[in-house]
Design a protein around this motif. Structure first.
Motif, PDB file in Angstrom:
ATOM      1  N   UNK A  20      30.610  23.020 -24.620  1.00  0.00           N
ATOM      2  CA  UNK A  20      30.030  21.742 -24.232  1.00  0.00           C
ATOM      3  C   UNK A  20      30.594  20.654 -25.142  1.00  0.00           C
ATOM      4  N   UNK A  21      30.381  19.423 -24.749  1.00  0.00           N
ATOM      5  CA  UNK A  21      30.828  18.319 -25.598  1.00  0.00           C
ATOM      6  C   UNK A  21      30.133  18.377 -26.949  1.00  0.00           C
ATOM      7  N   UNK A  22      28.877  18.820 -26.968  1.00  0.00           N
ATOM      8  CA  UNK A  22      28.143  18.945 -28.232  1.00  0.00           C
ATOM      9  C   UNK A  22      28.769  20.018 -29.119  1.00  0.00           C
ATOM     10  N   UNK A  23      29.223  21.135 -28.501  1.00  0.00           N
ATOM     11  CA  UNK A  23      29.887  22.196 -29.278  1.00  0.00           C
ATOM     12  C   UNK A  23      31.152  21.650 -29.946  1.00  0.00           C
ATOM     13  N   UNK A  24      31.960  20.933 -29.169  1.00  0.00           N
ATOM     14  CA  UNK A  24      33.210  20.380 -29.699  1.00  0.00           C
ATOM     15  C   UNK A  24      32.918  19.371 -30.806  1.00  0.00           C
ATOM     16  N   UNK A  25      31.917  18.536 -30.596  1.00  0.00           N
ATOM     17  CA  UNK A  25      31.566  17.522 -31.599  1.00  0.00           C
ATOM     18  C   UNK A  25      31.154  18.165 -32.913  1.00  0.00           C
ATOM     19  N   UNK A  26      30.345  19.222 -32.836  1.00  0.00           N
ATOM     20  CA  UNK A  26      29.884  19.891 -34.056  1.00  0.00           C
ATOM     21  C   UNK A  26      31.029  20.597 -34.769  1.00  0.00           C
ATOM     22  N   UNK A  27      31.940  21.207 -34.008  1.00  0.00           N
ATOM     23  CA  UNK A  27      33.027  21.964 -34.621  1.00  0.00           C
ATOM     24  C   UNK A  27      34.063  21.039 -35.266  1.00  0.00           C
ATOM     25  N   UNK A  28      34.368  19.915 -34.615  1.00  0.00           N
ATOM     26  CA  UNK A  28      35.436  19.028 -35.084  1.00  0.00           C
ATOM     27  C   UNK A  28      34.909  17.838 -35.871  1.00  0.00           C
ATOM     28  N   UNK A  29      33.581  17.769 -36.037  1.00  0.00           N
ATOM     29  CA  UNK A  29      32.956  16.696 -36.820  1.00  0.00           C
ATOM     30  C   UNK A  29      33.287  15.320 -36.248  1.00  0.00           C
ATOM     31  N   UNK A  30      33.115  15.191 -34.946  1.00  0.00           N
ATOM     32  CA  UNK A  30      33.267  13.905 -34.275  1.00  0.00           C
ATOM     33  C   UNK A  30      31.995  13.643 -33.478  1.00  0.00           C
ATOM     34  N   UNK A  31      31.872  12.456 -32.897  1.00  0.00           N
ATOM     35  CA  UNK A  31      30.698  12.151 -32.091  1.00  0.00           C
ATOM     36  C   UNK A  31      30.785  12.869 -30.748  1.00  0.00           C
ATOM     37  N   UNK A  32      29.636  13.021 -30.088  1.00  0.00           N
ATOM     38  CA  UNK A  32      29.608  13.670 -28.773  1.00  0.00           C
ATOM     39  C   UNK A  32      30.416  12.848 -27.768  1.00  0.00           C
ATOM     40  N   UNK A  33      30.335  11.523 -27.880  1.00  0.00           N
ATOM     41  CA  UNK A  33      31.091  10.669 -26.966  1.00  0.00           C
ATOM     42  C   UNK A  33      32.595  10.871 -27.142  1.00  0.00           C
ATOM     43  N   UNK A  34      33.048  10.991 -28.406  1.00  0.00           N
ATOM     44  CA  UNK A  34      34.470  11.229 -28.663  1.00  0.00           C
ATOM     45  C   UNK A  34      34.894  12.584 -28.117  1.00  0.00           C
ATOM     46  N   UNK A  35      34.052  13.614 -28.310  1.00  0.00           N
ATOM     47  CA  UNK A  35      34.374  14.947 -27.799  1.00  0.00           C
ATOM     48  C   UNK A  35      34.478  14.933 -26.278  1.00  0.00           C
ATOM     49  N   UNK A  36      33.574  14.206 -25.626  1.00  0.00           N
ATOM     50  CA  UNK A  36      33.611  14.144 -24.153  1.00  0.00           C
ATOM     51  C   UNK A  36      34.894  13.443 -23.684  1.00  0.00           C
ATOM     52  N   UNK A  37      35.280  12.378 -24.391  1.00  0.00           N
ATOM     53  CA  UNK A  37      36.529  11.688 -24.015  1.00  0.00           C
ATOM     54  C   UNK A  37      37.734  12.602 -24.205  1.00  0.00           C
TER      55      UNK A  37
END
Length: 331
Positions: A20-37
């Motif tokens: 999920x975008x939340x998974x990517x955000x937590x792993x890469x230390x970015x915001x959820x919006x950035x992960x979704x983009x």
């Protein structure tokens, strides 16, 4: 978008299958919006990923297949290896880059390989010794990745050691000095790793704010420290050809402020205290004039008087003059 983050997203999807975008955000230390983009950009670029909406949904590679990273453009692949090549000093890191190289389209590999070896990063300043990487860094990095609290024994500037239980958020290598950014019972704190005398990982889970990014938090720390380092400002007049040297001395706290006539410019300089500025400028002698503030001028006058008192009529210097003139001897 950074090519290294694109690769990280792809590798994360290969390992987990669906994210999920939340998974990517937590792993890469970015915001959820950035992960979704990032995920949407990968799909738009032709990487075979697709979203599944609804409960239990997420993003995954088409058919669960593995990708050959063909979604990267030639420029993105070159940028990735230009960035990662100089940083890959360990055998494991070099091996990882070789595997990534093999996953690239064949037409990209020559330029990517050349990019990996095109740059060397030497962090040691001229005239300085290399600072060895603190052994504590590996332990703290593991704690950050696994999100485990760490009990630290820390020696402050006074030398007194204190013990704290912290939630480690990330490590920063700035000018070859390592820092740990962590949450404590007194809020966010920054610790110099070379002052940590002991670190004991615990089995307790560490917490991190959902909107936390290491880059953003560290920028706040840098801004605060630089504000403290620029509490005192001075205006000096100096020949324009000397401005680059002042910039080297004062860094971001050196600003030109217009022409001053007779080939000189007005320059604004900052440091924590008037004494700090005076110490930097004392060696310039009469090559520059300090216009204001009076506190810096007084410190310069005091330093000059101390030096004159120390070295005027210096016995060793007088002896040398006597020998050169033949004085001080009976003939």
């Amino acid at each position: 978008m950074r090519a290294d983050r694109l690769v990280a997203v792809l590798l994360l999807m290969q390992v987990r299958g669906r994210v999920t975008a939340a998974d990517v955000a937590a792993e890469l230390q970015v915001s959820v919006a950035t992960a979704r983009r990032d995920l949407e950009a990968l799909a738009s670029a032709g990487v075979p990923v697709y979203p599944q909406p609804g409960r239990g949904g997420g993003w995954q590679l088409v058919g669960g297949a593995r990708t050959d990273l063909s979604g990267l453009t030639a420029a993105e692949a070159q940028a990735l290896f230009l960035l990662a090549g100089p940083a890959a000093v360990s055998p494991e890191a070099r091996a990882a880059l070789r595997k990534l190289m093999g996953a690239l389209p064949r037409t990209f590999r020559t330029d990517a390989g050349a990019a990996m070896d095109a740059t060397i990063v030497d962090p040691v300043r001229w005239g300085e010794r290399d600072r060895p990487r603190p052994a504590m860094v590996d332990l703290l990095q593991t704690a950050v990745i696994r999100r485990r609290k760490v009990r630290l024994a820390y020696a402050g500037r006074t030398g007194a050691a204190t013990e704290r239980l912290v939630d480690p958020w990330g490590l920063i290598d700035k000018d070859d000095i390592w820092y740990l950014l962590a949450d404590t019972d007194r809020g966010r704190r920054t610790f110099r790793v070379d002052r940590i005398t002991r670190a004991e990982p615990t089995g307790l889970s560490a917490e991190r704010p959902d909107d936390f990014t290491l880059a953003g938090a560290w920028q706040e720390v840098v801004d605060e420290i630089e504000r403290r380092r620029s509490r005192t400002w001075a205006t000096v007049l100096v020949e324009e050809r000397f401005v680059p040297i002042l910039r080297d001395q004062f860094g971001r706290h050196c600003h030109t402020d217009g022409e001053a006539g007779h080939g000189r410019v007005r320059v604004r300089l900052a440091a924590p205290t008037p004494l700090d500025i005076a110490r930097h400028l004392a060696g310039w002698g009469t090559l520059l004039d300090v216009v204001e503030p009076g506190s810096v001028r007084r410190e310069l006058a005091r330093i000059g008087a101390e030096l004159a008192g120390r070295y005027t009529g210096d016995p060793e210097g007088q002896s040398g003059q006597d020998q050169a003139s033949g004085g001080g001897r009976d003939r």
